[in-house]
Design an enzyme around this catalytic site. Structure first.
Site, PDB file in Angstrom:
ATOM      1  N   LYS A  88       0.853  -1.197   0.000  1.00  0.00           N
ATOM      2  CA  LYS A  88       0.000   0.000   0.000  1.00  0.00           C
ATOM      3  C   LYS A  88       0.882   1.239   0.000  1.00  0.00           C
ATOM      4  CE  LYS A  88      -4.581   0.255   1.998  1.00  0.00           C
ATOM      5  NZ  LYS A  88      -5.360   0.225   3.247  1.00  0.00           N
TER       6      LYS A  88
HETATM    7  O1  G3P Z   1      -8.415   0.560   4.315  1.00  0.00           O
HETATM    8  C1  G3P Z   1      -8.612   1.665   5.124  1.00  0.00           C
HETATM    9  C2  G3P Z   1      -9.830   2.455   4.846  1.00  0.00           C
HETATM   10  O2  G3P Z   1     -10.881   1.612   4.558  1.00  0.00           O
HETATM   11  C3  G3P Z   1     -10.081   3.476   5.924  1.00  0.00           C
HETATM   12  O3  G3P Z   1     -11.348   3.511   6.442  1.00  0.00           O
HETATM   13  O4  G3P Z   1     -13.034   4.118   8.120  1.00  0.00           O
HETATM   14  O5  G3P Z   1     -10.643   4.807   8.466  1.00  0.00           O
HETATM   15  O6  G3P Z   1     -12.028   5.892   6.718  1.00  0.00           O
HETATM   16  P1  G3P Z   1     -11.768   4.655   7.486  1.00  0.00           P
END
Ligand code: G3P
Length: 219
Positions: A88
């Site tokens: 990533k």
């Molecule tokens: O893979 C990470 C991404 O899905 C982040 O999600 O909920 O932290 O915005 P969030």
């Protein structure tokens, strides 16, 4: 649509993999922190749980450092699992340079923190295997996150771009349905939302009723 688990919680990943619905896993530094385990412990086990792309994020900011970190991560995984490593990389100009180098070395990349179709297009041009647009975080600031999924899917379709679209930052089951209707390749979903997807109150009521009726059936 493929389903990835958006988590570094090994117990959750193991349980959901046993459902037969998991095609891959995405992690990030926040998810690793939340798991309470060291990154090393996670890397040692996660590849044994799911036979699909597993995203591991670099934390360097310069291309050269990102590449070194990515190669270290890749080499820390046993040879038989290396095909599943997806590094990533954050969506920055330095990140794009790193993606170009890593893709020329045959290492898969997942460009993360994508918030526009233009960013996704650049990441794909640089050779990203996956792009991860974060829709929930766009919703949070009053923009319709799902709009960029429509744009990216359309653009990639127009030009036969092979980069796969991972809908990320999913906050509720409706996001998953919308992603699938648009035709996104993958949704990466937190475990608690996968559980919500599996649940319907009428299913519970139906089971209760069947079991109750079964009690009064002559066996
Ligand atoms: O893979 C990470 C991404 O899905 C982040 O999600 O909920 O932290 O915005 P969030």
């Amino acid at each position: 649509m493929k389903i990835f688990v958006d988590s570094a919680d090994l117990d959750e990943i193991k349980e959901l993999a046993s459902w037969g619905i998991v095609d891959g896993v995405t992690t990030n530094p926040t998810l690793v922190k939340r798991s309470g385990k060291s990154f090393k412990e996670i890397i040692e086990e996660i590849f044994t749980l799911v036979d699909g792309p597993i995203s591991l994020e670099v934390v360097s900011e310069q291309a050269e450092d990102m590449v070194t970190e990515a190669e270290d991560l890749y080499n820390s995984v046993s040879k038989k699992y290396q095909k599943n490593v997806a590094i990533k990389i954050p969506m920055t100009p330095e990140g794009l340079k790193a993606v170009k180098i890593l893709s020329s070395k045959g290492i898969q990349t997942n460009v993360t923190l994508v918030f526009s179709a233009n960013q996704a297009l650049l990441a794909a041009k640089a050779g990203a295997s996956f792009v991860s647009p974060f829709i929930g975080r766009l919703d949070d600031i009053g923009q319709e996150g799902m709009n960029i999924i429509e744009e990216i899917v359309e653009i990639f379709y127009n030009y036969n771009i092979e980069t796969e679209v991972i809908v990320a930052s999913i906050r509720h089951p409706i996001h998953v349905i919308q992603s699938a209707r648009i035709g996104a390749d993958i949704a990466t979903i937190p475990p608690k939302i996968i559980r919500k997807m599996s649940h319907h109150s009428l299913t519970d009521i139906g089971i209760k009723r069947f079991l109750k009726d079964w009690e009064s059936v002559k066996k």
